[in-house]
Design an enzyme around this catalytic site. Structure first.
Site, short mmCIF file in Angstrom:
data_model
loop_
_atom_site.label_atom_id
_atom_site.label_comp_id
_atom_site.label_asym_id
_atom_site.label_seq_id
_atom_site.Cartn_x
_atom_site.Cartn_y
_atom_site.Cartn_z
CB ILE A 11 -0.97 0.00 1.21
CG1 ILE A 11 -1.85 -1.25 1.16
CG2 ILE A 11 -1.84 1.26 1.21
CD1 ILE A 11 -2.71 -1.47 2.40
CB ILE A 58 8.62 2.36 13.29
CG1 ILE A 58 8.15 0.91 13.38
CG2 ILE A 58 8.27 2.97 11.94
CD1 ILE A 58 6.63 0.76 13.39
CD GLU A 82 6.78 -8.19 9.91
OE1 GLU A 82 6.29 -9.02 9.14
OE2 GLU A 82 7.93 -7.74 9.78
CB THR A 132 -6.62 -4.10 9.44
OG1 THR A 132 -7.36 -5.18 8.90
CG2 THR A 132 -6.21 -4.46 10.85
CG ASP A 133 -11.51 -5.46 7.46
OD1 ASP A 133 -10.41 -6.01 7.66
OD2 ASP A 133 -12.24 -5.73 6.48
CD GLU A 134 -7.39 -9.49 9.02
OE1 GLU A 134 -6.89 -10.18 9.91
OE2 GLU A 134 -7.22 -9.70 7.80
CE1 TYR A 158 -1.64 -6.93 10.27
CE2 TYR A 158 -3.87 -7.75 9.93
CZ TYR A 158 -2.90 -6.79 9.72
OH TYR A 158 -3.19 -5.67 8.97
CE LYS A 162 -2.44 -2.36 11.50
NZ LYS A 162 -1.39 -1.42 10.99
CE LYS A 197 -0.18 -10.12 3.32
NZ LYS A 197 0.19 -8.73 3.26
N PRO A 213 -4.23 -23.03 -3.46
CG PRO A 213 -2.56 -22.36 -1.96
CD PRO A 213 -2.94 -22.30 -3.40
P1 NAD Z 1 3.26 -4.78 3.50
O1 NAD Z 1 3.60 -5.95 4.36
O2 NAD Z 1 3.17 -4.96 2.04
O3 NAD Z 1 4.31 -3.60 3.76
C1 NAD Z 1 4.74 -3.24 5.04
C2 NAD Z 1 5.93 -2.30 4.88
O4 NAD Z 1 6.35 -1.91 6.20
C3 NAD Z 1 7.14 -2.94 4.19
O5 NAD Z 1 7.70 -2.05 3.25
C4 NAD Z 1 8.12 -3.20 5.34
O6 NAD Z 1 9.47 -3.16 4.93
C5 NAD Z 1 7.78 -2.05 6.28
N1 NAD Z 1 8.12 -2.36 7.67
C6 NAD Z 1 7.83 -3.50 8.37
N2 NAD Z 1 8.33 -3.41 9.62
C7 NAD Z 1 8.91 -2.18 9.73
C8 NAD Z 1 9.58 -1.50 10.78
N3 NAD Z 1 9.75 -2.07 11.99
N4 NAD Z 1 10.03 -0.25 10.56
C9 NAD Z 1 9.87 0.35 9.33
N5 NAD Z 1 9.27 -0.27 8.30
C10 NAD Z 1 8.78 -1.51 8.48
O7 NAD Z 1 1.89 -4.22 4.10
P2 NAD Z 1 0.66 -3.54 3.34
O8 NAD Z 1 -0.24 -4.59 2.88
O9 NAD Z 1 1.17 -2.53 2.42
O10 NAD Z 1 -0.04 -2.82 4.59
C11 NAD Z 1 0.34 -1.51 5.00
C12 NAD Z 1 -0.47 -1.11 6.20
O11 NAD Z 1 -1.86 -1.16 5.90
C13 NAD Z 1 -0.29 -2.03 7.41
O12 NAD Z 1 -0.29 -1.25 8.57
C14 NAD Z 1 -1.51 -2.94 7.38
O13 NAD Z 1 -1.85 -3.39 8.66
C15 NAD Z 1 -2.54 -1.99 6.81
N6 NAD Z 1 -3.65 -2.60 6.06
C16 NAD Z 1 -3.38 -3.46 5.04
C17 NAD Z 1 -4.44 -3.99 4.29
C18 NAD Z 1 -4.20 -4.94 3.14
O14 NAD Z 1 -5.16 -5.50 2.62
N7 NAD Z 1 -2.98 -5.14 2.68
C19 NAD Z 1 -5.74 -3.63 4.61
C20 NAD Z 1 -5.98 -2.75 5.67
C21 NAD Z 1 -4.91 -2.24 6.38
O1 DAU Z 2 -8.91 -7.26 6.05
C1 DAU Z 2 -7.74 -6.51 5.91
C2 DAU Z 2 -6.54 -7.43 5.98
O2 DAU Z 2 -6.51 -8.13 4.75
C3 DAU Z 2 -5.23 -6.70 6.21
O3 DAU Z 2 -5.25 -6.09 7.46
C4 DAU Z 2 -4.05 -7.68 6.14
O4 DAU Z 2 -2.82 -6.98 6.24
C5 DAU Z 2 -4.10 -8.39 4.78
O5 DAU Z 2 -3.09 -9.36 4.72
C6 DAU Z 2 -5.46 -9.05 4.59
O6 DAU Z 2 -5.64 -10.15 5.53
P1 DAU Z 2 -6.32 -11.53 5.07
O7 DAU Z 2 -5.92 -12.58 6.00
O8 DAU Z 2 -7.78 -11.34 4.83
O9 DAU Z 2 -5.60 -11.67 3.61
P2 DAU Z 2 -5.01 -12.95 2.86
O10 DAU Z 2 -4.74 -12.50 1.46
O11 DAU Z 2 -3.92 -13.61 3.62
O12 DAU Z 2 -6.26 -13.94 2.82
C7 DAU Z 2 -7.50 -13.55 2.24
C8 DAU Z 2 -8.46 -14.70 2.44
O13 DAU Z 2 -8.03 -15.80 1.62
C9 DAU Z 2 -8.50 -15.23 3.86
O14 DAU Z 2 -9.82 -15.64 4.16
C10 DAU Z 2 -7.58 -16.44 3.82
C11 DAU Z 2 -7.76 -16.97 2.41
N1 DAU Z 2 -6.57 -17.63 1.82
C12 DAU Z 2 -5.38 -16.96 1.84
C13 DAU Z 2 -4.23 -17.52 1.31
C14 DAU Z 2 -2.91 -16.80 1.36
C15 DAU Z 2 -6.67 -18.88 1.23
O15 DAU Z 2 -7.77 -19.47 1.17
N2 DAU Z 2 -5.54 -19.44 0.70
C16 DAU Z 2 -4.31 -18.83 0.73
O16 DAU Z 2 -3.32 -19.43 0.26
#
Ligand code: NAD
Ligand code: DAU
Length: 351
Positions: A11, A58, A82, A132-134, A158, A162, A197, A213
């Site tokens: 993001i 951080i 993370e 996150t919504d989680e 996780y 958060k 993901k 999977p």
């Molecule tokens: P990501 O795992 O792709 O990226 C995380 C970034 O943070 C990486 O560049 C990593 O190097 C950096 N990082 C990790 N630990 C660090 C530390 N200690 N100090 C400095 N940098 C560090 O994650 P993302 O999917 O881009 O998510 C970004 C944010 O959005 C997160 O806070 C996550 O909880 C939130 N979020 C993600 C989703 C999603 O669907 N991906 C949805 C809602 C909220």
């Molecule tokens: O809801 C927001 C969150 O979405 C963010 O806060 C997290 O950072 C982000 O990783 C994501 O979490 P999820 O656990 O929902 O995402 P993931 O892509 O890991 O999984 C999406 C759904 O798919 C979940 O129900 C688990 C399922 N899944 C995932 C993987 C990796 C599978 O069925 N098979 C898989 O191999």
């Protein structure tokens, strides 16, 4: 200028690229470059003086304090975390250290910096925490979507980490008056997402003819938002959000996982004809797997006028196309560490 943490992640990359495409305000990008951070994502910004990358953690409060004094940003957009639920189940420690302790250290540095500011500079400063919504836990079928006042019931290491960071941010506003904003967003998808993901993993496995999977029965429901819509929502909250408030961000796109995977297979079949659906493989469920998330995004629409621009159909098409067009990027991120994760986690079910 603004300070973005985690700007080399999925993001963060999209946020930095979109920000600089729409404004000339510089970004300091502070990132530890864990396995999820990738500077190659930002190669198009090489030589652009509006983007300053600083490598750091951080948890290093002193380093952040020095950065803040040197660059005097008007806002912090905190994305560093993370982020992968499955990794948090295998090893929660890093999640506690970065998501909870790291957010605390960042808040401390931000608070001390903010306290020293004067007048309008102090008044206009913002600390925007991306969450996150989680944190709200799992919803029963048919139950109303999460609003901003829904009780926190995190179920994975996780989401618990958060949730803790959200509470710290809230406390820094309530106790010290730090002008904070919190956003709780649903599942993002789009360019530059690390292929651990669901969506990118399914694309890369399908293209390689490997199993797809599906955990448990594949009927778990997520709300999916195109990443650039998340970025526009963050920009909007930063510009007009009320300090101390939380805004839920979602795509009004609730779908069961199995439907997502079928959609990807059908799109791939359109671009590169083959029977990808036959690769679908049901595997053991994720421990503690949340059954359903759904976001009620009416507050951000009503109060800040934000709405998603993409439907799932338009967003997923762009996403699949992006992965097909960026095979080099994919090959580069599927390094030794990536292969080790896939082998350990899926034990033969995704190879
Ligand atoms: P990501 O795992 O792709 O990226 C995380 C970034 O943070 C990486 O560049 C990593 O190097 C950096 N990082 C990790 N630990 C660090 C530390 N200690 N100090 C400095 N940098 C560090 O994650 P993302 O999917 O881009 O998510 C970004 C944010 O959005 C997160 O806070 C996550 O909880 C939130 N979020 C993600 C989703 C999603 O669907 N991906 C949805 C809602 C909220
Ligand atoms: O809801 C927001 C969150 O979405 C963010 O806060 C997290 O950072 C982000 O990783 C994501 O979490 P999820 O656990 O929902 O995402 P993931 O892509 O890991 O999984 C999406 C759904 O798919 C979940 O129900 C688990 C399922 N899944 C995932 C993987 C990796 C599978 O069925 N098979 C898989 O191999």
């Amino acid at each position: 200028m603004i300070l973005v943490t985690g700007g080399a992640g999925f993001i963060g990359t999209n946020f930095v690229l979109d920000w600089l495409a729409q404004s000339d305000e510089a970004v300091i990008n502070f990132d530890k470059l864990t396995y999820a951070g990738n500077l190659q994502n930002l190669a198009s910004l090489a030589g652009d003086p509006r983007h300053v990358f600083v490598h750091g953690d951080i948890n290093d409060q002193q380093k952040i304090a020095t950065l803040l004094m040197r660059f005097q940003p008007r806002a912090i957009v905190h994305l560093a975390a993370e982020s992968h639920v499955d990794r948090s189940i295998h090893g929660p420690e890093e999640f506690i250290q970065t998501n909870i302790v790291g957010t605390f250290r960042l808040l401390e540095a931000a608070y001390r910096y903010w306290k020293e500011q004067k007048g309008k500079t102090q008044q206009d400063f913002r600390f925007l925490h991306v969450s996150t919504d989680e944190v709200y836990g799992s919803l029963a079928k048919g139950a109303p979507a999460f609003t901003e006042t829904h009780a926190y019931q995190p179920n994975s290491p996780y989401s618990a980490s958060k949730a803790s960071s959200d509470q710290l941010v809230r406390a820094y506003h309530h106790t010290y008056g730090l002008p904070t904003l919190i956003t709780n967003c649903s599942n993002n998808y789009g360019a530059f997402q690390f292929p651990e993901k669901l969506i990118p993993l399914m694309i890369v496995n399908a293209l390689a003819g490997k199993p797809l999977p599906i955990y448990g029965d594949g009927q778990q429901i997520r709300d999916w938002l195109y990443v650039q819509d998340h970025c526009s929502a963050i920009r909007r909250v930063l510009a007009a959000g009320v300090p101390g408030e939380t805004y839920n961000i979602g795509g009004w796109n609730e779908k069961p996982n199995i439907e997502i995977v079928h959609a990807i297979c059908s799109l791939l079949n359109e671009f590169r004809p083959a029977d990808y659906h036959r690769l679908i493989t049901y595997v053991a469920d994720r421990p503690g797997h949340d059954r359903r998330y759904a976001i009620d995004a009416r507050k951000i629409e009503r109060e800040l006028g934000w709405k998603p621009g993409e439907t799932f159909e338009t967003g997923i098409r762009k996403t699949v196309q992006w992965y097909l067009d960026n095979q080099n990027w994919l090959a580069n991120v599927q390094s030794g560490e990536y292969r080790k994760w896939i082998e350990t986690h899926y034990q033969g079910h995704a190879e």
